[in-house]
Design an enzyme around this catalytic site. Structure first.
Site, PDB file in Angstrom:
ATOM      1  N   GLY A 176       0.635  -5.054   0.792  1.00 14.42           N
ATOM      2  CA  GLY A 176      -0.331  -5.152   0.118  1.00 14.42           C
ATOM      3  C   GLY A 176       0.005  -5.874  -1.385  1.00 14.42           C
ATOM      4  O   GLY A 176      -0.940  -6.272  -1.846  1.00 14.42           O
ATOM      5  N   GLU A 183       4.535  -5.061   7.124  1.00 14.69           N
ATOM      6  CA  GLU A 183       3.696  -3.705   7.739  1.00 14.69           C
ATOM      7  C   GLU A 183       4.357  -3.500   9.247  1.00 14.69           C
ATOM      8  O   GLU A 183       4.488  -2.630   9.869  1.00 14.69           O
ATOM      9  CB  GLU A 183       2.422  -4.065   8.125  1.00 14.69           C
ATOM     10  CG  GLU A 183       1.671  -4.200   6.623  1.00 14.69           C
ATOM     11  CD  GLU A 183       1.866  -5.386   5.889  1.00 14.69           C
ATOM     12  OE1 GLU A 183       2.717  -6.216   6.177  1.00 14.69           O
ATOM     13  OE2 GLU A 183       1.005  -5.503   4.779  1.00 14.69           O
ATOM     14  N   ALA A 241       0.982  -1.197   0.074  1.00 10.46           N
ATOM     15  CA  ALA A 241      -0.111  -0.022   0.136  1.00 10.46           C
ATOM     16  C   ALA A 241       0.851   1.324  -0.160  1.00 10.46           C
ATOM     17  O   ALA A 241       1.857   1.112   0.542  1.00 10.46           O
ATOM     18  CB  ALA A 241      -0.837  -0.026   1.081  1.00 10.46           C
ATOM     19  N   GLU A 261      -0.202  -9.379  -0.688  1.00  5.09           N
ATOM     20  CA  GLU A 261      -1.800  -9.619  -0.650  1.00  5.09           C
ATOM     21  C   GLU A 261      -2.589  -9.934  -1.790  1.00  5.09           C
ATOM     22  O   GLU A 261      -3.261 -10.527  -2.092  1.00  5.09           O
ATOM     23  CB  GLU A 261      -2.215  -8.549   0.584  1.00  5.09           C
ATOM     24  CG  GLU A 261      -1.555  -8.839   1.965  1.00  5.09           C
ATOM     25  CD  GLU A 261      -1.988  -7.729   2.824  1.00  5.09           C
ATOM     26  OE1 GLU A 261      -1.874  -6.324   2.317  1.00  5.09           O
ATOM     27  OE2 GLU A 261      -2.604  -7.743   3.902  1.00  5.09           O
TER      28      GLU A 261
HETATM   29  N1  CAA Z   1       4.667   3.153  -0.431  1.00  6.58           N
HETATM   30  C1  CAA Z   1       5.040   4.311  -1.139  1.00  6.58           C
HETATM   31  N2  CAA Z   1       6.116   4.575  -1.665  1.00  6.58           N
HETATM   32  C2  CAA Z   1       7.010   3.620  -1.803  1.00  6.58           C
HETATM   33  C3  CAA Z   1       6.633   2.115  -1.161  1.00  6.58           C
HETATM   34  C4  CAA Z   1       5.228   2.247  -0.636  1.00  6.58           C
HETATM   35  N3  CAA Z   1       4.992   1.133  -0.188  1.00  6.58           N
HETATM   36  N4  CAA Z   1       7.792   1.500  -1.587  1.00  6.58           N
HETATM   37  C5  CAA Z   1       8.568   2.051  -2.185  1.00  6.58           C
HETATM   38  N5  CAA Z   1       8.231   3.322  -2.524  1.00  6.58           N
HETATM   39  C6  CAA Z   1       8.802   4.411  -3.027  1.00  6.58           C
HETATM   40  C7  CAA Z   1      10.231   5.122  -2.319  1.00  6.58           C
HETATM   41  O1  CAA Z   1       9.567   6.031  -1.189  1.00  6.58           O
HETATM   42  C8  CAA Z   1      11.143   5.478  -3.404  1.00  6.58           C
HETATM   43  O2  CAA Z   1      10.251   6.722  -3.618  1.00  6.58           O
HETATM   44  P1  CAA Z   1      11.478   8.171  -3.656  1.00  6.58           P
HETATM   45  O3  CAA Z   1      12.465   7.857  -4.617  1.00  6.58           O
HETATM   46  O4  CAA Z   1      10.482   9.129  -4.190  1.00  6.58           O
HETATM   47  O5  CAA Z   1      11.781   8.375  -2.105  1.00  6.58           O
HETATM   48  C9  CAA Z   1      10.860   4.547  -4.298  1.00  6.58           C
HETATM   49  O6  CAA Z   1       9.503   3.892  -4.316  1.00  6.58           O
HETATM   50  C10 CAA Z   1      11.801   3.648  -4.575  1.00  6.58           C
HETATM   51  O7  CAA Z   1      11.960   2.883  -3.157  1.00  6.58           O
HETATM   52  P2  CAA Z   1      13.344   2.604  -2.520  1.00  6.58           P
HETATM   53  O8  CAA Z   1      14.345   3.702  -2.647  1.00  6.58           O
HETATM   54  O9  CAA Z   1      13.114   2.381  -1.156  1.00  6.58           O
HETATM   55  O10 CAA Z   1      13.920   1.515  -3.252  1.00  6.58           O
HETATM   56  P3  CAA Z   1      14.914   0.248  -2.692  1.00  6.58           P
HETATM   57  O11 CAA Z   1      15.210  -0.551  -3.736  1.00  6.58           O
HETATM   58  O12 CAA Z   1      16.056   0.892  -1.685  1.00  6.58           O
HETATM   59  O13 CAA Z   1      13.965  -0.681  -1.589  1.00  6.58           O
HETATM   60  C11 CAA Z   1      12.179  -1.725  -1.103  1.00  6.58           C
HETATM   61  C12 CAA Z   1      13.016  -1.285  -2.257  1.00  6.58           C
HETATM   62  C13 CAA Z   1      12.714  -2.781   0.017  1.00  6.58           C
HETATM   63  C14 CAA Z   1      10.666  -2.384  -1.519  1.00  6.58           C
HETATM   64  C15 CAA Z   1      11.558  -0.512   0.040  1.00  6.58           C
HETATM   65  O14 CAA Z   1      11.117   0.519  -1.148  1.00  6.58           O
HETATM   66  C16 CAA Z   1      10.435  -0.593   0.745  1.00  6.58           C
HETATM   67  O15 CAA Z   1      10.731  -1.471   2.002  1.00  6.58           O
HETATM   68  N6  CAA Z   1       9.280  -0.385   0.524  1.00  6.58           N
HETATM   69  C17 CAA Z   1       8.162  -0.459   1.435  1.00  6.58           C
HETATM   70  C18 CAA Z   1       7.558  -1.885   1.693  1.00  6.58           C
HETATM   71  C19 CAA Z   1       6.477  -1.928   2.623  1.00  6.58           C
HETATM   72  O16 CAA Z   1       6.606  -1.607   4.042  1.00  6.58           O
HETATM   73  N7  CAA Z   1       5.263  -2.186   2.314  1.00  6.58           N
HETATM   74  C20 CAA Z   1       4.199  -2.495   3.218  1.00  6.58           C
HETATM   75  C21 CAA Z   1       3.115  -1.098   3.064  1.00  6.58           C
HETATM   76  S1  CAA Z   1       1.918  -1.234   4.190  1.00  6.58           S
HETATM   77  C22 CAA Z   1       0.557  -2.175   3.619  1.00  6.58           C
HETATM   78  O17 CAA Z   1       0.845  -2.871   2.420  1.00  6.58           O
HETATM   79  C23 CAA Z   1      -0.472  -2.398   4.376  1.00  6.58           C
HETATM   80  C24 CAA Z   1      -1.410  -3.269   3.697  1.00  6.58           C
HETATM   81  O18 CAA Z   1      -1.571  -4.631   4.422  1.00  6.58           O
HETATM   82  C25 CAA Z   1      -2.443  -3.103   2.589  1.00  6.58           C
END
Ligand code: CAA
Length: 298
Positions: A149, A172, A106, A152
């Site tokens: 998500g 999460e 998400a 999921e």
């Molecule tokens: N939401 C919004 N933006 C996100 C994102 C997310 N879930 N995941 C990545 N991005 C964005 C980053 O903010 C970044 O944008 P900027 O360049 O503008 O800062 C861009 O995508 C690239 O990401 P990274 O620089 O972090 O890339 P990376 O290769 O170093 O890392 C990653 C990749 C491990 C996937 C890391 O981005 C990450 O940990 N993302 C978050 C994953 C996460 O926590 N997901 C769960 C979300 S909550 C949820 O999903 C609830 C539910 O049950 C529905």
């Protein structure tokens, strides 16, 4: 019509191959298009694939955010799935992302300002279940990150094919919350309690190989071939009666909801129901006459 839907109508245009497609598309549930001539969604790419163009391919397309699932994307996805679900020329749907990310979850930035009253009152994430309500088979072709998500969403699909580079996780917990679209429920049912707990309590992802071992995915492939393999799978499914495919999907899905006895009864009833169709008679007759069946979905 909400503002986002209104703006979508201007953007959301897909290719229509013939007049019957136009009728199918126009009668699709929840379709808000006004112009069906030819173009794209803001956050998705849509194609018809396979030798008979009978596999709908939806590609999540927010590359800068690693396909993070924001409200616009999920609205477009629900709409697009509905169109393919109602398009008689489509036998199966493939959902994919990029080589780097199926979807990184998400959209965290969209969630930051939200508060309990908004998310509870507004039913946040409730519309995501649309994906699991599609009646036709939906195959997830996963490369790269399938997190939160994203994982999921893949699990809402019927079959998951993964690239060797894929990783699946429920991170999460690392951002102070828990899965909200099935990550604690579907994961436990699919991979078992121990691995589900490990994934949800640490937030650490598992590899494609571990996903295969645990039954989360059914096959893994070199990353560049996953989508093609998923399309081929859709074509193989498309060789069967579309009507009976719906029954088979419903039967398997019920196994997650019912006790074994109830499930066996449900399956037997549906099996009996197949005897009310022309396709059941045609399939068995074609077998005995050593020819290919001519399905009519009747
Ligand atoms: N939401 C919004 N933006 C996100 C994102 C997310 N879930 N995941 C990545 N991005 C964005 C980053 O903010 C970044 O944008 P900027 O360049 O503008 O800062 C861009 O995508 C690239 O990401 P990274 O620089 O972090 O890339 P990376 O290769 O170093 O890392 C990653 C990749 C491990 C996937 C890391 O981005 C990450 O940990 N993302 C978050 C994953 C996460 O926590 N997901 C769960 C979300 S909550 C949820 O999903 C609830 C539910 O049950 C529905």
């Amino acid at each position: 019509m909400s503002e986002s839907i209104a703006s979508l109508s201007k953007l959301a245009i897909i290719e229509i191959s013939d007049e019957s497609d136009k009728t199918n598309l126009a009668s699709a549930r929840n379709v808000h298009h006004t112009n069906l001539a030819a173009a794209t969604y803001a956050t998705l790419k849509i194609e018809k694939k396979g030798e008979k163009s009978n596999v709908g391919l939806i590609t999540l397309n927010r590359p800068k955010a690693l396909n993070a699932l924001n409200a616009e994307l999920m609205t477009e996805l629900a709409e697009c799935l509905s169109i393919f679900d109602n398009d008689k020329s489509i036998a199966a749907i493939v959902l994919t992302g990029s080589q780097k990310a199926f979807a990184a979850g998400a959209d965290i930035k969209e969630m930051i300002p939200q508060q309990f009253a908004n998310v509870w009152g507004g039913g946040f994430l409730e519309n995501w279940t649309q994906v699991s309500k599609v009646r036709k088979p939906v195959i997830a072709a996963v490369n790269g990150h399938a997190l939160g998500g994203g994982c999921e969403l893949a699990m809402m699909c019927d079959i998951i094919y993964a690239g060797e580079n894929a990783s699946f996780g429920q991170p999460e917990i690392k951002i102070g919350t828990i899965p909200g679209a099935g990550g604690s429920q579907r994961t436990a049912r699919v991979v078992g309690k121990s691995l589900a707990m490990e994934m949800c309590l640490t937030g650490d992802p598992i590899t494609a190989q571990d996903a295969l071992k645990s039954g989360l995915v059914s096959k893994i492939f070199p990353p560049e071939t996953v989508v093609d393999e998923a399309v081929k799978l859709g074509e193989r499914i498309g060789k069967n009666s579309p009507l009976i495919v719906l029954m088979a999907k419903e039967a398997v899905n019920r196994s997650y909801e019912l006790s074994l006895q109830e499930g066996l009864n449900f399956e037997r009833r549906l099996f009996h129901t197949s005897f009310a169709t022309n396709d059941r008679r045609e399939g068995m007759t074609a077998f005995s006459e050593k020819r290919k069946p001519n399905w009519t979905s009747s």
